[in-house]
Write a protein that holds these residues in place. Structure first.
Motif, PDB file in Angstrom:
ATOM      1  N   SER A  90       0.585  -0.788  -0.149  1.00  0.00           N
ATOM      2  CA  SER A  90       0.127   0.026  -0.063  1.00  0.00           C
ATOM      3  C   SER A  90       0.602   1.258   0.023  1.00  0.00           C
ATOM      4  O   SER A  90       0.156   2.492  -0.713  1.00  0.00           O
ATOM      5  CB  SER A  90      -1.497  -0.395   1.332  1.00  0.00           C
ATOM      6  OG  SER A  90      -2.194  -0.791   0.770  1.00  0.00           O
ATOM      7  N   PRO A  91       2.156   1.285   0.973  1.00  0.00           N
ATOM      8  CA  PRO A  91       2.573   2.686   0.410  1.00  0.00           C
ATOM      9  C   PRO A  91       3.388   3.086  -1.010  1.00  0.00           C
ATOM     10  O   PRO A  91       2.898   3.648  -1.253  1.00  0.00           O
ATOM     11  CB  PRO A  91       4.085   2.055   1.241  1.00  0.00           C
ATOM     12  CG  PRO A  91       3.745   1.262   2.023  1.00  0.00           C
ATOM     13  CD  PRO A  91       2.635   0.415   1.663  1.00  0.00           C
ATOM     14  N   ALA A  92       3.490   1.550  -1.302  1.00  0.00           N
ATOM     15  CA  ALA A  92       3.947   2.014  -2.933  1.00  0.00           C
ATOM     16  C   ALA A  92       2.668   2.369  -3.963  1.00  0.00           C
ATOM     17  O   ALA A  92       3.168   3.036  -4.761  1.00  0.00           O
ATOM     18  CB  ALA A  92       4.974   0.729  -3.662  1.00  0.00           C
ATOM     19  N   ILE A  93       1.641   1.682  -4.047  1.00  0.00           N
ATOM     20  CA  ILE A  93      -0.111   2.177  -4.295  1.00  0.00           C
ATOM     21  C   ILE A  93      -0.300   3.478  -4.133  1.00  0.00           C
ATOM     22  O   ILE A  93      -0.086   4.685  -4.477  1.00  0.00           O
ATOM     23  CB  ILE A  93      -1.282   1.597  -3.932  1.00  0.00           C
ATOM     24  CG1 ILE A  93      -1.049   0.324  -4.244  1.00  0.00           C
ATOM     25  CG2 ILE A  93      -2.368   2.160  -4.215  1.00  0.00           C
ATOM     26  CD1 ILE A  93      -1.102   0.138  -5.574  1.00  0.00           C
ATOM     27  N   TYR A  94       0.412   4.629  -2.527  1.00  0.00           N
ATOM     28  CA  TYR A  94       0.230   5.791  -2.597  1.00  0.00           C
ATOM     29  C   TYR A  94       0.345   6.093  -2.629  1.00  0.00           C
ATOM     30  O   TYR A  94       0.272   7.532  -3.420  1.00  0.00           O
ATOM     31  CB  TYR A  94       0.188   5.641  -0.878  1.00  0.00           C
ATOM     32  CG  TYR A  94       0.095   7.317   0.432  1.00  0.00           C
ATOM     33  CD1 TYR A  94      -0.874   6.999   0.575  1.00  0.00           C
ATOM     34  CD2 TYR A  94       1.160   8.119  -0.150  1.00  0.00           C
ATOM     35  CE1 TYR A  94      -0.745   8.703   1.066  1.00  0.00           C
ATOM     36  CE2 TYR A  94       1.230   9.429   0.768  1.00  0.00           C
ATOM     37  CZ  TYR A  94      -0.010   9.470   1.183  1.00  0.00           C
ATOM     38  OH  TYR A  94       0.401  10.554   1.155  1.00  0.00           O
ATOM     39  N   GLU A  95       1.744   5.810  -3.227  1.00  0.00           N
ATOM     40  CA  GLU A  95       3.050   7.156  -3.459  1.00  0.00           C
ATOM     41  C   GLU A  95       2.956   6.925  -5.646  1.00  0.00           C
ATOM     42  O   GLU A  95       2.943   7.822  -5.393  1.00  0.00           O
ATOM     43  CB  GLU A  95       4.412   6.613  -3.178  1.00  0.00           C
ATOM     44  CG  GLU A  95       4.966   6.704  -1.757  1.00  0.00           C
ATOM     45  CD  GLU A  95       5.027   8.300  -1.568  1.00  0.00           C
ATOM     46  OE1 GLU A  95       5.375   9.138  -2.373  1.00  0.00           O
ATOM     47  OE2 GLU A  95       5.329   8.237  -1.009  1.00  0.00           O
ATOM     48  N   PHE A  96       2.160   6.515  -5.850  1.00  0.00           N
ATOM     49  CA  PHE A  96       1.883   5.826  -7.293  1.00  0.00           C
ATOM     50  C   PHE A  96       0.740   7.199  -7.180  1.00  0.00           C
ATOM     51  O   PHE A  96       1.130   8.253  -8.372  1.00  0.00           O
ATOM     52  CB  PHE A  96       1.786   4.553  -7.140  1.00  0.00           C
ATOM     53  CG  PHE A  96       0.978   4.410  -9.048  1.00  0.00           C
ATOM     54  CD1 PHE A  96       1.635   5.114  -9.930  1.00  0.00           C
ATOM     55  CD2 PHE A  96      -0.531   4.068  -8.882  1.00  0.00           C
ATOM     56  CE1 PHE A  96       0.816   4.943 -11.197  1.00  0.00           C
ATOM     57  CE2 PHE A  96      -0.815   4.598 -10.156  1.00  0.00           C
ATOM     58  CZ  PHE A  96      -0.039   4.901 -10.964  1.00  0.00           C
ATOM     59  N   LEU A  97      -0.132   7.038  -6.447  1.00  0.00           N
ATOM     60  CA  LEU A  97      -0.990   7.846  -6.840  1.00  0.00           C
ATOM     61  C   LEU A  97      -1.134   9.411  -6.244  1.00  0.00           C
ATOM     62  O   LEU A  97      -1.788   9.956  -7.376  1.00  0.00           O
ATOM     63  CB  LEU A  97      -2.403   7.281  -5.297  1.00  0.00           C
ATOM     64  CG  LEU A  97      -3.257   5.485  -6.130  1.00  0.00           C
ATOM     65  CD1 LEU A  97      -4.265   5.616  -4.801  1.00  0.00           C
ATOM     66  CD2 LEU A  97      -3.837   5.778  -7.331  1.00  0.00           C
ATOM     67  N   LYS A  98      -0.059   9.888  -5.403  1.00  0.00           N
ATOM     68  CA  LYS A  98       0.188  11.167  -4.848  1.00  0.00           C
ATOM     69  C   LYS A  98       1.315  11.444  -6.427  1.00  0.00           C
ATOM     70  O   LYS A  98       0.832  12.600  -6.570  1.00  0.00           O
ATOM     71  CB  LYS A  98       0.978  10.906  -4.133  1.00  0.00           C
ATOM     72  CG  LYS A  98       1.598  12.146  -3.079  1.00  0.00           C
ATOM     73  CD  LYS A  98       2.107  11.559  -2.211  1.00  0.00           C
ATOM     74  CE  LYS A  98       1.950  13.056  -1.402  1.00  0.00           C
ATOM     75  NZ  LYS A  98       2.727  12.995   0.435  1.00  0.00           N
TER      76      LYS A  98
END
Length: 566
Positions: free
Chosen positions: A6-14
């Motif tokens: 989820s941290p990777a997804i969060y950074e991607f969306l950001k």
């Protein structure tokens, strides 16, 4: 969608600015609170289309994106990969030869996958990306659910004879029962049964001892499905293991007990409500699965018609009055009420709930589990609530005259009260309150709306097939064949996605009765249910059957489901 990273997804969306930064932080908090993957939260709320998100991820990470998976996977490619590797890395083999293997991956953010698989397979690995849900279905279909499936474990227990089973008539000490429950195969078996139930989105797990057999059944989308039964002599060790997990008295098998299990399945926090019942051939145990990440508490995600959705949003924002949701057990009443509370769950309102038991924990709401054994009934809790200065009160159920009277008193003194009743339709709720002994003029002055609902199974989208129903089937809905025109009807043929049942998931059908002056007059005059119902229909109420027809014509459910539940 993505089980981890989820941290990777969060950074991607950001980084990609797909979600407003403030909203992204809010959604990330919801992900942390519920355990639901962040990507799923974003897609379910309709912020980004699933297909668009998947394509953007593939482009960002440099993968080729596959919109559709092959209809058939080559046998030599399947054989090149073990089930453990396929499940551990979430990959399906597309093609393979002695030097190379092409794999489609469910979690592209796993940066170690290429190196690990190259080493493990001793081949050049090329990864593709596709819808993780579709990849997961193919992995389960070709490699099974787990390295050690339930059937494999049962086989091992039966042939290996590694388990000390129930000796039959001999009286067992508490220590004997405890040691039986602590055997490794029994622990693994119970974990597999619970894990399988959560993955299959079962709402309940039934352990049922009979004279010559021991059954385990899952309730999925409202219907019960039986799994391969364990040997009868394993009933006591398995049931004892469940009781150990729930913190119940394993030596007490003569009276019912209630407990709770908190367990972590594939990174998701799952609550299990446990109920035991002594029967002729041993204890029957039912586990109610309360999966925080599976339940949708956002009211806009419940699939309600716009008029019902707007009506509820209006009612829950009122300063006072009573709103009742009716329906049988398991019809989603509590989920609807929780969804309503989520709308008004803001810092400027005090919300209190009394429940039996608390099913889902919601941040910012004071939730009280009722306990009749110590005198904390719904009525007693409600009486205490009024001294806690609440704005909104939710009661799990109005069960008796005392609770009904205090609820009405609370609504008349400036509180909004939400609760449930067990009645067949919305108009029946009024009659039920009168039958309890509530004065009709009090009902008329405090009741604002009643919602009756049912959950029907949704036709599987993967094997949905149109057909023309015969006259007998249409007559069950009181529809003439000539009146259906060119409308299409659908059923599910059965496929691996829906375990050959033709149905996958459920949707609600609703009957929304808003109190009007004319209906209040009928209530005050003690009019029968039929008269109230007729007046509501005249004023535009859509009955459960009519709303079921809407779901049929939209292609979401079948005639059989609507006939069964309405």
């Amino acid at each position: 969608m993505f089980p981890s990273h989820s941290p990777a997804i969060y950074e991607f969306l950001k980084e990609q600015r797909l979600v407003d930064p403030a909203q992204l932080d809010e959604l990330n908090e919801e992900h942390k609170a519920t355990g639901k993957p962040l990507a799923d939260v974003v897609v379910d709320l309709g912020i980004v289309e699933k297909e668009e998100l998947l394509k953007r991820i593939a482009e960002h990470l440099g993968y080729d994106y596959l919109a559709e998976l092959p209809v058939q996977f080559p046998g030599e490619a399947i054989a090149a990969l073990t089930g453990k590797l396929a499940r551990d890395y979430g990959v399906m083999p597309l093609q393979a030869d002695d030097q190379n293997i092409d794999l489609v991956v469910a979690d592209p953010f796993n940066t170690h996958a290429v190196d690990d698989l190259t080493f493990a397979l001793d081949r050049n690995v090329r990864l593709y990306f596709a819808d993780p849900d579709k990849v997961d279905i193919q992995i389960k279909q070709h490699y099974g659910e787990d390295e050690e499936s339930i059937d494999d474990l049962l086989q091992e227990i039966s042939t290996g004879n590694k388990v000390a089973a129930d000796p039959g008539n001999r009286e067992l000490s508490e220590r004997d029962i405890e040691s039986m429950a602590e055997q490794t195969p029994i622990i693994k078996f119970v974990n597999l049964v619970i894990g399988q139930a959560v993955r299959d989105k079962a709402s309940d797990i039934h352990f049922e001892p009979f004279e010559h057999e021991f059954k385990i059944r899952y309730r999925i989308d409202g219907s019960l499905y039986e799994m391969a039964p364990p040997p009868k002599q394993l009933a006591l060790p398995i049931l004892s293991r469940v009781k150990v997990l729930a913190g119940l008295n394993i030596a007490e098998r003569r009276v019912p007990q209630d407990g709770r299990i908190k367990i972590n399945i594939a990174g998701r926090a799952v609550d299990l409500r446990v109920s035991t019942l002594p029967t002729q051939f041993g204890e029957s145990i039912v586990l109610r699965v309360l999966d925080q990440s599976a339940v949708r508490l956002d009211i806009t995600q419940l699939g309600m018609p716009d008029d019902v959705l707007n009506g509820i949003q209006d009612i829950v924002r009122r300063p006072n009055g009573i709103f009742i949701v009716t329906g049988p057990t398991g019809s989603g009443k509590t989920t609807t009420l929780y969804s309503g509370l989520r709308i008004v769950n803001t810092v400027d309102l005090k919300i209190l709930t009394a429940e039996d038991p608390v099913e889902y924990e919601i941040e910012g709401i004071m939730q009280v589990p009722v306990n009749p054994l110590v005198g904390l009934t719904f009525a007693a809790a409600l009486r205490s609530f009024l001294r806690q200065d609440p704005d909104v009160i939710m009661l799990g159920e109005i069960r008796d005259l005392e609770t009904a009277q205090i609820s009405i008193q609370a609504s008349l003194t400036g509180h909004l009260v939400l609760s449930t009743l067990h009645t067949n339709d919305s108009a029946g709720a009024v009659t039920r309150l009168v039958d309890m002994g509530v004065e009709p003029f009090l009902i008329a002055s405090s009741l604002e709306a009643v919602l009756a609902q049912r959950l029907v199974r949704r036709v599987c989208t993967q094997c949905k097939t149109s057909y023309i129903p015969n006259s007998d089937l249409l007559s069950q809905l009181n529809i003439a064949k000539e009146s259906i025109g060119s409308r299409e009807f659908f059923y599910g043929k059965g496929c691996p996605t829906c375990s050959q049942s033709g149905y996958k998931g459920r949707l609600g059908i609703y009957e929304w009765l808003r109190m009007s002056e004319a209906i209040r007059d009928l209530v005050t005059e003690r009019a029968p249910t039929l008269a109230i119902r007729q007046k509501a229909i005249e004023q535009g109420m859509r009955t459960l059957r009519d709303d079921g027809l809407r779901a049929i014509f939209d292609g979401n459910t079948s005639i059989e489901e609507v006939v069964k539940y309405t």
